[in-house]
Design an enzyme around this catalytic site. Structure first.
Site, short mmCIF file in Angstrom:
data_model
loop_
_atom_site.label_atom_id
_atom_site.label_comp_id
_atom_site.label_asym_id
_atom_site.label_seq_id
_atom_site.Cartn_x
_atom_site.Cartn_y
_atom_site.Cartn_z
N LYS A 1 0.69 -1.29 0.09
CA LYS A 1 -0.01 -0.22 0.15
C LYS A 1 0.71 1.21 -0.17
O LYS A 1 2.05 1.48 0.15
CB LYS A 1 -1.09 0.09 1.22
N TYR B 1 -12.70 -2.03 -3.34
CA TYR B 1 -12.94 -2.32 -1.90
C TYR B 1 -14.42 -1.84 -1.67
O TYR B 1 -15.07 -1.71 -0.98
CB TYR B 1 -12.17 -1.22 -1.25
N ASN C 1 -1.92 0.03 6.78
CA ASN C 1 -1.28 -1.13 7.46
C ASN C 1 -0.39 -1.73 6.47
O ASN C 1 -0.38 -2.92 6.40
CB ASN C 1 -2.55 -1.88 7.94
N HIS D 1 -2.24 -5.53 1.71
CA HIS D 1 -3.71 -6.33 1.77
C HIS D 1 -3.38 -7.56 1.17
O HIS D 1 -2.45 -7.80 0.31
CB HIS D 1 -4.56 -5.39 0.60
N GLU E 1 -9.90 -11.05 -7.31
CA GLU E 1 -8.80 -9.81 -7.02
C GLU E 1 -7.84 -10.02 -8.01
O GLU E 1 -7.33 -8.90 -8.48
CB GLU E 1 -8.56 -9.81 -5.51
P1 CMP Z 1 -7.53 -4.41 3.96
O1 CMP Z 1 -7.14 -5.68 4.84
O2 CMP Z 1 -6.76 -3.90 2.78
O3 CMP Z 1 -9.05 -4.28 3.85
C1 CMP Z 1 -9.56 -3.41 4.09
C2 CMP Z 1 -8.87 -2.14 4.44
O4 CMP Z 1 -9.62 -0.80 5.23
C3 CMP Z 1 -7.88 -2.39 5.56
O5 CMP Z 1 -7.00 -3.28 5.19
C4 CMP Z 1 -7.34 -1.08 6.09
O6 CMP Z 1 -6.53 -0.47 5.42
C5 CMP Z 1 -8.98 -0.47 6.16
N1 CMP Z 1 -9.44 -0.38 7.40
C6 CMP Z 1 -10.13 -1.68 8.14
N2 CMP Z 1 -10.56 -0.86 9.31
C7 CMP Z 1 -10.40 0.09 9.41
C8 CMP Z 1 -10.73 1.35 10.33
N3 CMP Z 1 -11.54 0.89 11.48
N4 CMP Z 1 -10.46 2.56 10.09
C9 CMP Z 1 -9.85 2.84 9.00
N5 CMP Z 1 -9.58 1.84 8.07
C10 CMP Z 1 -9.71 0.65 8.14
#
Ligand code: CMP
Length: 140
Positions: free
Chosen positions: A11, A51, A114, A117, A128
């Site tokens: 990311k 998403y 984070n 993904h 995906e």
């Molecule tokens: P990902 O595994 O890519 O799937 C959805 C994404 O949304 C997640 O990783 C985070 O980047 C984001 N995400 C999930 N929960 C939250 C949250 N509570 N607040 C902000 N972003 C979130």
């Protein structure tokens, strides 16, 4: 054990910090092979479609803003039980809750930024992967 393929995205928080190689090392040391990889800048439409499952969540707009804030690296990872293995290597969605040694615990910034993904099921992995790659771009 079945050989599977899963979609991974490195990311914008990680590309900004120039740690894509460091993240790839986590995958390779876990026995996952990077069989396709490209760096691109998502459009808002791509982020919203990718998403779409989170469209009703309070963080959806912020998530899409973040995913288009810089380049990403999309990848296909291949290996035995690749979907579960990748989720193990990534760690918990929120880096604060992750196990030591996981990518998100070691390198993630917060629950949104984070770093990675990964697909969560065989069905979603197929969808995906097809979202980003033609079969001819995947070289096992
Ligand atoms: P990902 O595994 O890519 O799937 C959805 C994404 O949304 C997640 O990783 C985070 O980047 C984001 N995400 C999930 N929960 C939250 C949250 N509570 N607040 C902000 N972003 C979130």
């Amino acid at each position: 054990m079945d050989v599977e393929r899963t979609l991974s995205i490195i990311k914008p928080d990680a590309t900004a910090r120039n740690i894509t190689g460091k993240i790839n090392t986590f995958f390779e040391e876990a026995g996952l092979r990077i069989v396709a990889q490209k760096r691109l800048h998502l459009t808002r439409q791509q982020a919203e479609v990718f998403y779409a499952v989170h469209a009703e969540r309070s963080f959806f707009n912020e998530l899409c803003d973040y995913m288009i804030s810089g380049p990403v690296v999309v990848q296909v990872l291949e290996g035995e039980e690749a979907i579960a293995k990748n989720r193990q290597v990534m760690g918990a969605t929120n880096p604060a809750n992750g196990e030591e040694g996981t990518i998100r615990k070691e390198l993630g910034v917060n629950v949104q930024e984070n770093s990675v993904h990964g697909s969560d099921s065989l069905d979603n992995a197929a969808k995906e992967i097809a979202f980003f790659f033609a079969e001819s771009e995947i070289v096992g």
